[in-house]
Write an enzyme that holds these catalytic residues in place. Sequence first.
Site, PDB file in Angstrom:
ATOM      1  N   GLU A 195      34.543  26.287  35.532  1.00  0.00           N
ATOM      2  CA  GLU A 195      34.897  24.947  35.930  1.00  0.00           C
ATOM      3  C   GLU A 195      35.641  24.898  37.253  1.00  0.00           C
ATOM      4  O   GLU A 195      35.306  23.905  37.675  1.00  0.00           O
ATOM      5  CB  GLU A 195      35.533  24.492  34.760  1.00  0.00           C
ATOM      6  CG  GLU A 195      34.861  24.309  33.502  1.00  0.00           C
ATOM      7  CD  GLU A 195      35.643  23.892  31.965  1.00  0.00           C
ATOM      8  OE1 GLU A 195      36.719  24.490  31.896  1.00  0.00           O
ATOM      9  OE2 GLU A 195      35.383  22.682  31.199  1.00  0.00           O
TER      10      GLU A 195
ATOM     11  N   GLU B  25      33.646  28.339  25.217  1.00  0.00           N
ATOM     12  CA  GLU B  25      34.667  27.357  24.439  1.00  0.00           C
ATOM     13  C   GLU B  25      34.253  27.290  22.966  1.00  0.00           C
ATOM     14  O   GLU B  25      35.109  27.356  22.114  1.00  0.00           O
ATOM     15  CB  GLU B  25      34.933  26.209  25.294  1.00  0.00           C
ATOM     16  CG  GLU B  25      35.808  26.088  26.507  1.00  0.00           C
ATOM     17  CD  GLU B  25      35.166  26.469  27.695  1.00  0.00           C
ATOM     18  OE1 GLU B  25      33.827  26.915  27.606  1.00  0.00           O
ATOM     19  OE2 GLU B  25      35.747  26.185  28.835  1.00  0.00           O
TER      20      GLU B  25
ATOM     21  N   GLY C 151      37.507  28.011  32.099  1.00  0.00           N
ATOM     22  CA  GLY C 151      38.177  27.116  33.075  1.00  0.00           C
ATOM     23  C   GLY C 151      37.727  27.766  34.599  1.00  0.00           C
ATOM     24  O   GLY C 151      38.056  27.021  35.549  1.00  0.00           O
TER      25      GLY C 151
ATOM     26  N   ALA D 258      41.010  29.334  31.006  1.00  0.00           N
ATOM     27  CA  ALA D 258      42.701  28.818  30.676  1.00  0.00           C
ATOM     28  C   ALA D 258      42.961  29.851  29.836  1.00  0.00           C
ATOM     29  O   ALA D 258      42.675  30.705  29.220  1.00  0.00           O
ATOM     30  CB  ALA D 258      42.310  27.356  30.067  1.00  0.00           C
TER      31      ALA D 258
HETATM   32  N1  CO8 Z   1      43.702  33.761  28.678  1.00  0.00           N
HETATM   33  C1  CO8 Z   1      44.684  34.469  28.536  1.00  0.00           C
HETATM   34  N2  CO8 Z   1      44.680  35.923  28.680  1.00  0.00           N
HETATM   35  C2  CO8 Z   1      43.465  36.437  29.002  1.00  0.00           C
HETATM   36  C3  CO8 Z   1      42.262  35.496  29.329  1.00  0.00           C
HETATM   37  C4  CO8 Z   1      42.255  34.406  28.957  1.00  0.00           C
HETATM   38  N3  CO8 Z   1      41.390  33.341  29.186  1.00  0.00           N
HETATM   39  N4  CO8 Z   1      41.540  36.286  29.678  1.00  0.00           N
HETATM   40  C5  CO8 Z   1      41.813  37.660  29.788  1.00  0.00           C
HETATM   41  N5  CO8 Z   1      43.045  37.717  29.180  1.00  0.00           N
HETATM   42  C6  CO8 Z   1      44.207  38.734  29.348  1.00  0.00           C
HETATM   43  C7  CO8 Z   1      43.669  39.763  28.083  1.00  0.00           C
HETATM   44  O1  CO8 Z   1      44.418  39.128  27.041  1.00  0.00           O
HETATM   45  C8  CO8 Z   1      44.279  41.134  28.390  1.00  0.00           C
HETATM   46  O2  CO8 Z   1      45.678  41.027  28.314  1.00  0.00           O
HETATM   47  P1  CO8 Z   1      46.431  42.066  27.621  1.00  0.00           P
HETATM   48  O3  CO8 Z   1      46.034  43.507  28.417  1.00  0.00           O
HETATM   49  O4  CO8 Z   1      47.733  41.687  27.669  1.00  0.00           O
HETATM   50  O5  CO8 Z   1      45.998  42.300  26.222  1.00  0.00           O
HETATM   51  C9  CO8 Z   1      43.917  41.052  29.969  1.00  0.00           C
HETATM   52  O6  CO8 Z   1      43.805  39.676  30.380  1.00  0.00           O
HETATM   53  C10 CO8 Z   1      42.823  41.973  30.055  1.00  0.00           C
HETATM   54  O7  CO8 Z   1      41.728  41.191  29.500  1.00  0.00           O
HETATM   55  P2  CO8 Z   1      40.762  42.045  28.596  1.00  0.00           P
HETATM   56  O8  CO8 Z   1      41.426  43.380  28.185  1.00  0.00           O
HETATM   57  O9  CO8 Z   1      40.012  41.462  27.661  1.00  0.00           O
HETATM   58  O10 CO8 Z   1      39.693  42.870  29.707  1.00  0.00           O
HETATM   59  P3  CO8 Z   1      38.252  43.094  29.362  1.00  0.00           P
HETATM   60  O11 CO8 Z   1      37.599  43.542  30.541  1.00  0.00           O
HETATM   61  O12 CO8 Z   1      38.019  44.052  28.036  1.00  0.00           O
HETATM   62  O13 CO8 Z   1      37.240  41.917  29.001  1.00  0.00           O
HETATM   63  C11 CO8 Z   1      36.926  39.613  29.262  1.00  0.00           C
HETATM   64  C12 CO8 Z   1      37.484  40.828  30.024  1.00  0.00           C
HETATM   65  C13 CO8 Z   1      35.496  39.449  28.916  1.00  0.00           C
HETATM   66  C14 CO8 Z   1      36.934  38.395  30.316  1.00  0.00           C
HETATM   67  C15 CO8 Z   1      37.727  39.225  28.393  1.00  0.00           C
HETATM   68  O14 CO8 Z   1      39.177  39.263  28.685  1.00  0.00           O
HETATM   69  C16 CO8 Z   1      37.628  37.769  27.711  1.00  0.00           C
HETATM   70  O15 CO8 Z   1      36.871  37.417  26.941  1.00  0.00           O
HETATM   71  N6  CO8 Z   1      38.607  36.909  28.133  1.00  0.00           N
HETATM   72  C17 CO8 Z   1      38.561  35.488  27.808  1.00  0.00           C
HETATM   73  C18 CO8 Z   1      37.470  34.595  28.396  1.00  0.00           C
HETATM   74  C19 CO8 Z   1      37.345  33.194  27.791  1.00  0.00           C
HETATM   75  O16 CO8 Z   1      37.191  33.104  26.517  1.00  0.00           O
HETATM   76  N7  CO8 Z   1      37.576  32.312  28.614  1.00  0.00           N
HETATM   77  C20 CO8 Z   1      37.692  30.849  28.419  1.00  0.00           C
HETATM   78  C21 CO8 Z   1      38.941  30.379  27.907  1.00  0.00           C
HETATM   79  S1  CO8 Z   1      38.878  28.730  27.164  1.00  0.00           S
HETATM   80  C22 CO8 Z   1      38.886  27.828  28.537  1.00  0.00           C
HETATM   81  O17 CO8 Z   1      38.790  28.069  29.613  1.00  0.00           O
HETATM   82  C23 CO8 Z   1      38.929  26.290  28.247  1.00  0.00           C
HETATM   83  C24 CO8 Z   1      39.065  25.587  29.557  1.00  0.00           C
HETATM   84  C25 CO8 Z   1      39.494  24.142  29.375  1.00  0.00           C
HETATM   85  C26 CO8 Z   1      40.991  24.074  28.676  1.00  0.00           C
HETATM   86  C27 CO8 Z   1      40.997  22.610  28.317  1.00  0.00           C
HETATM   87  C28 CO8 Z   1      42.624  22.575  27.689  1.00  0.00           C
HETATM   88  C29 CO8 Z   1      42.697  21.771  26.952  1.00  0.00           C
END
Ligand code: CO8
Length: 257
Positions: free
Chosen positions: A111, A131, A108, A63
């Site tokens: 999921e 999360e 997400g 998400a």
């Molecule tokens: N949300 C928003 N932006 C994201 C997300 C995300 N989940 N994942 C990646 N991005 C963005 C980054 O911010 C980055 O943007 P920018 O270039 O503008 O800085 C771009 O995508 C590229 O990402 P990275 O530079 O971080 O790329 P890497 O190759 O270095 O890393 C990863 C890739 C490991 C996937 C890393 O991006 C990461 O850890 N992302 C987050 C993963 C995460 O924690 N996902 C879980 C999110 S929580 C969730 O999903 C909850 C679901 C239920 C919600 C319920 C709501 C109440």
Amino acid sequence: MEFICYEQKGFVGVITINRPKALNALNSQVLEELDQTIDAVDLESTRCLILTGAGDKSFVAGADIAEMSNLTKAEGEAFGKKGNDVFRKLETFPIPVIAAVNGFALGGGCELSMSCDIRICSENAMFGQPEAGLGITPGFGGTQRLARTIGVGKAKEMIYGARNIKADEAYRLGLVNAVYPQEELMAAAEKMAAGISKNAPIAVRNCKKAINDGLQVDMDQAIVIEEKLFGDCFETADQKEGMGAFLEKRKEKNFIN
Ligand code: CO8
């Protein structure tokens, strides 16, 4: 649509989440567009769906963390419900859905893949529920579907520890059915979808419903669910065609919806 592409290939519909700037993360708009795309699928002409992410790095990286960062309790609950409603629509969609997981399937994204019937993935795929490290619980069904898919102990280990797993471990745990080189993933998904689509559409739908609904109840009730759906297949054109082809020693079958 800005973030979702839909392509029809014969009986197979391919949904691609395409938000490259955020590794296909799910913000409200992506969820809304996904919801509308599912609603628009023509069930007369479509027998199987494939769901994937654009690019060769990410299925869905979760998400949208930026969008979630300032939500109030009520807004968080509403966002969770929005995702759950869309994912449940996919899970209970009448026809099978194959997730072709082409990279990160985190939060997400993991999921979403679990709300599909079958998951296959590329060698660079990574699954996880990170999360707890972000100060929240999984909110789009992860606590429920991961435990049901890989077992309670392994799910708890992954979720409490926010531990991501690579494709080979996902395969060992039964989270994915098969792992392919990235460049072969979509062809494999399409082959699987075509294999499903050549069978009797009503029977396949009833199989999905019997498995899904039966898993929610005890065995005595589950068997009754199967009996009803089994009975419903009789007198259909597909049942006549399927059994007729066998009795006539005919290889070609012409199933209709
Ligand atoms: N949300 C928003 N932006 C994201 C997300 C995300 N989940 N994942 C990646 N991005 C963005 C980054 O911010 C980055 O943007 P920018 O270039 O503008 O800085 C771009 O995508 C590229 O990402 P990275 O530079 O971080 O790329 P890497 O190759 O270095 O890393 C990863 C890739 C490991 C996937 C890393 O991006 C990461 O850890 N992302 C987050 C993963 C995460 O924690 N996902 C879980 C999110 S929580 C969730 O999903 C909850 C679901 C239920 C919600 C319920 C709501 C109440």
